[in-house]
Each structure stands twice: as structure tokens, then as C-alpha cells.
Design an enzyme around this catalytic site. Structure first.
Site, PDB file in Angstrom:
ATOM      1  N   SER A 180      -0.287   4.849  -5.639  1.00  0.00           N
ATOM      2  CA  SER A 180      -1.139   3.878  -5.129  1.00  0.00           C
ATOM      3  C   SER A 180      -2.054   3.091  -5.852  1.00  0.00           C
ATOM      4  CB  SER A 180      -2.373   4.781  -4.247  1.00  0.00           C
ATOM      5  OG  SER A 180      -3.309   3.921  -3.747  1.00  0.00           O
TER       6      SER A 180
ATOM      7  N   ARG B 289      -8.296   5.845   8.161  1.00  0.00           N
ATOM      8  CA  ARG B 289      -7.213   5.818   7.081  1.00  0.00           C
ATOM      9  C   ARG B 289      -7.641   6.928   6.034  1.00  0.00           C
ATOM     10  NH1 ARG B 289      -5.817  -0.285   5.382  1.00  0.00           N
ATOM     11  NH2 ARG B 289      -4.249   0.984   4.142  1.00  0.00           N
TER      12      ARG B 289
ATOM     13  N   ASP C 216       4.334  -3.522   1.262  1.00  0.00           N
ATOM     14  CA  ASP C 216       3.726  -4.169   2.395  1.00  0.00           C
ATOM     15  C   ASP C 216       4.808  -4.967   3.109  1.00  0.00           C
ATOM     16  OD1 ASP C 216       1.200  -3.162   1.756  1.00  0.00           O
ATOM     17  OD2 ASP C 216       0.732  -4.930   0.681  1.00  0.00           O
TER      18      ASP C 216
END
Ligand code: S3P
Length: 423
Positions: free
Chosen positions: A164, A119, A311
Site C-alpha cells: 500500500s 474502510r 485502481d
């Protein structure tokens, strides 16, 4: 690898379920207790493997954790661990801790499993270095991360191009150690748990809707009461929404606006939604949510709504398969950087069950056919894909096998037993 086959008993959902403690708030409470000198208390933290990663990272740095009691010497007396800190599958552990360690005097190396090691971590580098923080990634911009040993930490003003919350929090925690104030801005829609906590203790203030100013200072020990996780509750909300005579109550969940995009989407699709704020913990609203099933229609999702439902977007695809029309998700290329490439994993899930779906670089379109068939789906080592698959399975016309279903342990170890028991 534990597979699981799930059968739709064509039941209906009529239940009240207390979901586990919120994952985002649990990580934050653990790390903040570890930073603060003295004794803190953690009440109701999440049970998943990601949370264990944050707890064991704190222990390696010299923090004592016994049940719900955390005793810390304070961040200035943390010890450099003799071994690497393994953050396992947890993106929140590695990114938040990277921020905290980057401006600390101790030195540490953070690693993770194969998924976490792929990631992107380079997004942390410029913001943290602008404070004087020390962080190195691999040449690919991934973990292992080498952190700490900062000599001079200064205030900085930074704009992030992604919404983020993990990167925002990393910067904000690092900036607490600076010699002067810092500011941070980014696109909107993010969960603002960290900013609310900093405002509540007088170490931060909003300069605009998205820009936040951090005043350097120390965190103090305190008691953290963690409400239920809306991202976990979402699986039950989705099951209720799809089935017309179903209703679910999830008491005491976080109602942070940056977490409520999925409820807004279900509302726009036509499901019955009641959300009642019952209180506030650390500046974060909490309350009870009821979702009732209804005929559903397609929606288009883009912009800030993407960040506040991030999510839950794989689950949106499952619900969309049962709605009338074509649901489209755009501006969501961030999904490709999660525990799996969630655009491709979601597309594969819907397709494996006979649904109509196409991926795009920044999202996907799902054709609401009104049904899904049985089949076999791959979790791709991603808890949210496995769990979205279980909701598809409980609504499908045939048996569904979820490969590597055990990955749900990352956020909710009892998940399958609970959803199957209420269906
Ligand atoms: C989180 C932020 C989000 C989310 C993740 C938890 C957090 O990630 O996807 O599950 O606790 O701050 P990004 O901040 O990378 O979007």
C-alpha cells in the site's frame, strides 16, 4: 444522487485529450506544501472532490491557500483545529494526513463519509506507533482517527504485509519527525511517488528494490508541476483499445512505473501502445501515451502487476468482456477495501450488462463474449465503478443507465461530457 443514461453512437475514437492533474501527486503536493514553512506553488492539481478534501484539511491546520499559492507557517506551527477534519470520500487524504499528524505536536480528529468510515485504518496503527506516533481508531479499526500530540518520536524499522502506497507514505512522512533514521519494506508493485520525492530532496534512499530508508528532516517550500493522471487516462485508453479503428493520445501523464500496470495489461491483450517519456518532475517520469484498438485476447493478472494496476482493475473487467478467452484477476483482495468492495461491484457491473463473470475471494474471472448489452448499473458510491460503467456503456449494444453517476466528481468532474464528446 444524479443518474446518467449513456448511448453508444457506434462511433470511433480519434482524439487527443489532456486529462486532469494526477490525484496521487496532487494530494502529496498539497500536503507537502502545507508541511513546509514558506510559500509553495501548485500548478495543475486535480479538480476532483478528493483534492478539495486535502486543500480544506490544510486550511483547517492554519495553511493559507489562494489559487495556486500555498503559504504555510510550517508543520511545527500548525494549529489544532477546533472542529474535526472531514476527509469526505478520500482515502489518500485520511491515510497520508494520519501519518503526518501522528508524529506532530498538534492534535486533530479525522472523519469521513459513510464509505471512508467503513474502510480499514488499523493497518496504519502499528507502523505509526512504532515511531512513537499517536493514533487511535474506533474499536472496529476505522475512522474517526484521533491523532497527534506526540512527545517522543524515534526511528523504527517496519515491514508491511500489503503493497500500500498510502500506508508507506503515511509512515515515511511520520518518520521525517523522528530522532533517527527509519526503514520500511513491503511487497512490490506500489506507486513510489513519495520515495522518489524523498530521494530527490536527499531525505531518503533505497536499501533494496522495496526497502526504503528515511532520514529525518524538514520539507522545504517549492513549486509542484502536476502531470496528467494515468488512472483518469485509463478510461480513454480502454475505450480506444476495445474499438479496432480507434486511437487516443493523452499527452503529459505521469509514467511512474507503479501506475503503468494497466498499460502493460492492454499491451499483453494485444492493443497498440506507445509511451514516450518526455521529462521528469520531482524524480517522477512523465510523458505521452497513444493507445490504438486491436483484436484483444484474455490475460491472467496476479502478483506485482495487481498493485501497479490496482485502481484500473474494474476497467480491466470491462475490456476483458470484449477480449477472446477468460481473463482472470487474482491476488487482488485489496480491491475489497476500496471506495466500494470492488470485486463485488465489478462483478455486478458486468453481470448487469449480460456479461459472463464470477467473483473469487481474491479477484474475478471474466468471459470474453465480445459484447455487452444495455442495462442499469449501480455505481455503489464508487467513482471508478461509475466511470468504468461509462466505458462499458459506450461499447454496449443498448442504453446503459448509471445510478449515482455524479460520484465521478470525486476524481474527474467533467468526465462524462468529455468521453461522450470524443465518441
Ligand atoms: C494511492 C494508493 C493506492 C490507490 C489510491 C491512491 C496513493 O491505495 O488505490 O487510489 O495515492 O498512494 P493503497 O495504497 O491503499 O493501495
Amino acid at each position: 444522487m444524479v443518474d446518467r443514461t449513456i448511448y453508444n453512437r457506434h462511433s470511433r475514437l480519434q482524439a487527443s485529450v489532456q486529462v486532469p492533474g494526477d490525484k496521487s501527486l496532487s494530494h502529496r503536493a498539497i500536503l507537502w506544501s502545507g508541511m513546509a514553512e514558506g510559500e509553495s506553488k501548485l500548478v495543475g492539481i486535480g479538480p476532483g472532490a478528493d483534492i478539495q478534501a486535502s486543500l480544506s484539511a490544510m486550511r483547517q491546520l492554519g495553511v493559507t491557500i489562494d489559487g495556486d499559492k500555498v503559504v504555510s507557517p510550517g508543520i511545527s506551527r500548525w494549529v489544532s483545529p477546533g472542529e474535526d477534519i472531514d476527509c469526505a470520500n478520500s482515502g489518500t487524504t485520511i491515510r497520508l494526513l494520519a501519518g503526518i499528524l501522528s508524529t506532530a505536536t498538534v492534535q486533530a480528529v479525522l472523519t469521513g463519509d459513510a464509505s471512508l468510515s467503513a474502510r480499514p485504518m488499523s493497518r496504519l496503527v502499528d507502523p505509526l506507533r512504532s515511531l512513537g506516533g499517536r493514533i487511535d481508531t474506533t474499536p472496529d479499526g476505522t475512522a474517526p482517527l484521533r491523532l497527534g500530540g506526540a512527545l517522543k518520536v524515534v526511528g523504527a524499522s517496519v515491514f508491511l504485509d500489503v503493497a500500500s502506497a498510502q500506508v508507506r507514505t503515511a509512515f515515511e512522512m511520520a518518520a521525517l519527525a523522528a530522532s533517527g533514521p527509519s526503514t520500511l519494506d513491503s511487497p512490490g508493485g506500489f506507486r513510489d511517488h513519495t520515495e522518489r520525492m524523498l530521494v530527490s530532496i536527499g531525505l531518503g534512499e533505497w536499501a533494496s528494490k522495496t526497502a526504503f530508508r528515511i532520514t529525518p528532516g524538514k520539507l522545504r517550500p517549492q513549486r509542484y508541476d502536476i502531470p496528467g493522471d494515468p488512472s483518469s487516462a485509463s478510461f480513454l485508453w480502454a475505450l480506444a483499445a476495445i474499438h479496432r479503428d480507434s486511437k487516443v493520445l493523452t499527452p503529459n501523464v505521469s509514467l511512474n512505473p507503479g501506475r503503468l500496470g494497466f498499460l502493460q495489461i492492454l499491451d499483453e491483450m494485444g492493443a497498440g501502445i506507445e509511451a514516450v517519456v518526455t521529462g521528469s518532475i520531482g524524480g517522477d517520469p512523465v510523458g505521452d501515451v497513444i493507445v490504438r484498438g486491436a483484436p484483444l485476447r484474455a490475460v491472467s493478472i496476479s502478483g506485482e502487476l495487481v498493485a501497479s494496476a490496482l485502481d484500473e482493475l474494474p476497467l480491466v473487467a470491462v475490456v476483458a468482456a470484449f477480449a477472446e478467452g477468460v481473463t482472470s484477476v487474482s491476488d487482488a483482495s485489496e480491491l475489497r477495501t476500496k471506495e466500494s468492495d470492488r470485486i463485488e461491484a465489478t462483478t455486478a457491473l458486468i453481470r448487469a450488462l449480460g456479461g459472463g463473470v464470477e467473483s473469487r475471494p481474491d479477484g474475478f474471472d471474466v468471459v470474453g463474449t465480445g459484447f455487452l448489452e444495455g442495462g442499469t448499473i449501480e455505481s455503489q458510491g464508487d467513482h471508478r465503478i461509475a466511470m468504468a460503467g461509462a466505458i462499458a456503456a459506450l461499447s454496449a449494444d443498448g442504453a446503459v443507465t448509471i445510478r449515482d453517476a455524479g460520484i465521478a466528481d470525486v476524481s474527474w468532474p467533467d468526465f462524462y461530457d468529455i468521453v461522450e464528446s470524443v465518441w
